[in-house]
Design an enzyme around this catalytic site. Structure first.
Site, PDB file in Angstrom:
ATOM      1  N   ARG A  50     -70.505  18.561 -75.336  1.00 50.74           N
ATOM      2  CA  ARG A  50     -71.527  17.539 -75.595  1.00 50.74           C
ATOM      3  C   ARG A  50     -71.240  16.267 -74.793  1.00 50.74           C
ATOM      4  NH1 ARG A  50     -72.769  15.891 -81.738  1.00 50.74           N
ATOM      5  NH2 ARG A  50     -70.818  14.746 -81.521  1.00 50.74           N
ATOM      6  N   ARG A 103     -73.636   1.142 -59.481  1.00 53.42           N
ATOM      7  CA  ARG A 103     -72.786   1.266 -58.276  1.00 53.42           C
ATOM      8  C   ARG A 103     -71.734   0.157 -58.215  1.00 53.42           C
ATOM      9  NH1 ARG A 103     -77.591   1.616 -54.004  1.00 53.42           N
ATOM     10  NH2 ARG A 103     -78.070  -0.195 -55.285  1.00 53.42           N
ATOM     11  N   LYS A 150     -75.049  10.883 -76.853  1.00 50.26           N
ATOM     12  CA  LYS A 150     -74.237  10.070 -77.780  1.00 50.26           C
ATOM     13  C   LYS A 150     -73.737   8.854 -77.002  1.00 50.26           C
ATOM     14  CE  LYS A 150     -70.923  10.812 -81.538  1.00 50.26           C
ATOM     15  NZ  LYS A 150     -71.699  10.255 -82.642  1.00 50.26           N
ATOM     16  N   GLU A 183     -83.246  11.854 -88.292  1.00 53.25           N
ATOM     17  CA  GLU A 183     -81.868  12.004 -88.771  1.00 53.25           C
ATOM     18  C   GLU A 183     -81.501  10.725 -89.502  1.00 53.25           C
ATOM     19  OE1 GLU A 183     -79.075  12.233 -85.503  1.00 53.25           O
ATOM     20  OE2 GLU A 183     -80.084  10.642 -84.395  1.00 53.25           O
TER      21      GLU A 183
HETATM   22  N1  PXG Z   1     -76.511  11.693 -85.914  1.00 58.16           N
HETATM   23  C1  PXG Z   1     -75.933  10.570 -85.476  1.00 58.16           C
HETATM   24  C2  PXG Z   1     -76.795   9.445 -85.043  1.00 58.16           C
HETATM   25  C3  PXG Z   1     -74.539  10.472 -85.395  1.00 58.16           C
HETATM   26  O1  PXG Z   1     -73.968   9.357 -84.948  1.00 58.16           O
HETATM   27  C4  PXG Z   1     -74.382  12.723 -86.304  1.00 58.16           C
HETATM   28  C5  PXG Z   1     -75.768  12.756 -86.325  1.00 58.16           C
HETATM   29  C6  PXG Z   1     -73.604  13.924 -86.718  1.00 58.16           C
HETATM   30  O2  PXG Z   1     -73.045  14.559 -85.575  1.00 58.16           O
HETATM   31  P1  PXG Z   1     -71.662  15.355 -85.650  1.00 58.16           P
HETATM   32  O3  PXG Z   1     -71.463  15.863 -84.272  1.00 58.16           O
HETATM   33  O4  PXG Z   1     -70.623  14.364 -86.084  1.00 58.16           O
HETATM   34  O5  PXG Z   1     -71.859  16.424 -86.649  1.00 58.16           O
HETATM   35  C7  PXG Z   1     -73.749  11.565 -85.819  1.00 58.16           C
HETATM   36  C8  PXG Z   1     -72.258  11.483 -85.745  1.00 58.16           C
HETATM   37  C9  PXG Z   1     -68.686   7.033 -88.016  1.00 58.16           C
HETATM   38  C10 PXG Z   1     -68.965   8.384 -87.483  1.00 58.16           C
HETATM   39  O6  PXG Z   1     -67.672   6.456 -87.615  1.00 58.16           O
HETATM   40  C11 PXG Z   1     -70.252   8.736 -87.148  1.00 58.16           C
HETATM   41  C12 PXG Z   1     -70.509   9.995 -86.618  1.00 58.16           C
HETATM   42  C13 PXG Z   1     -69.475  10.876 -86.451  1.00 58.16           C
HETATM   43  C14 PXG Z   1     -68.191  10.521 -86.778  1.00 58.16           C
HETATM   44  C15 PXG Z   1     -67.921   9.252 -87.311  1.00 58.16           C
HETATM   45  O7  PXG Z   1     -69.480   6.532 -88.821  1.00 58.16           O
HETATM   46  N2  PXG Z   1     -71.795  10.277 -86.309  1.00 58.16           N
END
Ligand code: PXG
Length: 300
Positions: A50, A103, A150, A183
């Site tokens: 990812r 750049r 991300k 989400e």
């Molecule tokens: N949506 C968003 C916007 C996220 O930031 C997820 C879904 C879930 O994705 P994963 O790959 O983790 O299943 C995320 C992930 C934190 C923290 O510090 C936030 C995330 C992951 C780990 C820690 O709040 N968000």
């Protein structure tokens, strides 16, 4: 605590990056949030893939190969002596002059890795469930830098989370421009109705969560239910039997109150409970070993 920055390890108090880093100046960069369970890094390959996808989408050249980044992640966890950890992997555009032009960052990308103890929701939330509100902040559209990247631009999510906090809730639902549920500020969302399980598709504008993918697999293999990816309005959450969230931090957790409406029986429902159990069993039985890998190398 030892922090990895561009190939070197620094004490926390000395771990600094430049004020001219475009990650700081413009939020120009990408990240991953990764867990380690009992000395094994959860779905590290998927996180690295990812990361590569995010990098490609924003024209960012990773400073190392994925294999080298994998080694750096393992080494960071190992040096900090952690078995259960939250790993934050950040790649910024690097150091440049003032100005948007990428750049300007001639030295190449900055890579840093923090491995820390993880802060979790208290246990009682896994029984009682979370309270959610719908944020007034809309999810970024697909015609912007898609939420599937991300990126370091988390202000919309942070503002949404602040609205949740102000309302006494733990998480905020973000709707997309069409009014469909996309989400939450840091978690993906699912609902169950009449034994079927639904979640928004990538095209709703979501981060394609690693936990989301794992939970979809567990639904199929352990519950015998194939998750349906389709667009839906908030009404489908209000009238659901169960709503649950997935994310690296939360794992699987029920949402029992949404915008003042009670969902199902107002506590974690049977499917959610089973998924929490299956997820924990799975997380304890998989992952890239931190200590064995290094031990094996030392012996070789
Ligand atoms: N949506 C968003 C916007 C996220 O930031 C997820 C879904 C879930 O994705 P994963 O790959 O983790 O299943 C995320 C992930 C934190 C923290 O510090 C936030 C995330 C992951 C780990 C820690 O709040 N968000």
């Amino acid at each position: 605590m030892k922090i990895y920055i561009n190939g070197e390890f620094y004490e926390k108090s000395d771990a600094r990056i430049s004020v001219f880093d475009h990650g700081v100046l413009y939020g120009d960069g990408i990240f991953e949030g990764i867990r380690a369970y009992n000395g094994r890094i959860f779905h590290l390959d998927d996180h690295l893939r990812r990361l590569q996808d995010s990098a490609n989408a924003v024209l960012l050249k990773l400073p190392l190969s994925l294999k080298e980044i994998e080694k750096a992640v393992i080494e960071t966890v190992r040096l900090n002596g952690l078995k259960d950890a939250y790993i934050r992997l950040v790649v910024t555009r690097g150091i440049g002059d003032l100005g948007l032009d990428m750049r300007k960052c001639k030295g190449g990308a900055t890579l840093f890795i923090i491995a820390d103890k993880i802060e979790l929701y208290p246990d009682e939330f896994y029984e009682k469930g979370l309270t959610l509100v719908t944020s007034t902040i809309r999810q970024k559209g697909l015609d912007q830098v898609t939420p599937s990247v991300k990126s370091l631009n988390y202000l919309a999510n942070i503002m949404a989370r602040a609205e949740a906090t102000a309302a006494g809730a733990q998480e905020a639902i973000m709707l997309n421009a069409q009014g469909h549920v996309s989400e939450c500020s840091g978690d993906n969302i699912f609902f169950a109705k009449d034994g079927k399980i639904f979640t928004p598709p990538t095209s709703a504008g979501i981060l394609v969560g690693i936990t989301r993918q794992v939970v979809m697999m567990l639904c199929e293999r352990k519950l015998g239910v194939k998750v349906v990816e389709r667009n839906f309005p908030r009404y489908d959450l209000y009238s659901a039997d169960e709503v649950f969230l997935t994310g690296t931090g939360a794992e699987v957790i029920a949402a029992v109150k949404i915008d003042g409406r009670t969902i199902g029986k107002g506590a974690a429902g049977p499917l959610t409970r089973q998924l929490i159990k299956h997820f924990r069993e799975y997380a304890a039985s998989t992952g890239t070993p931190v200590y064995d890998a290094v031990g094996a190398k030392a012996k070789a």
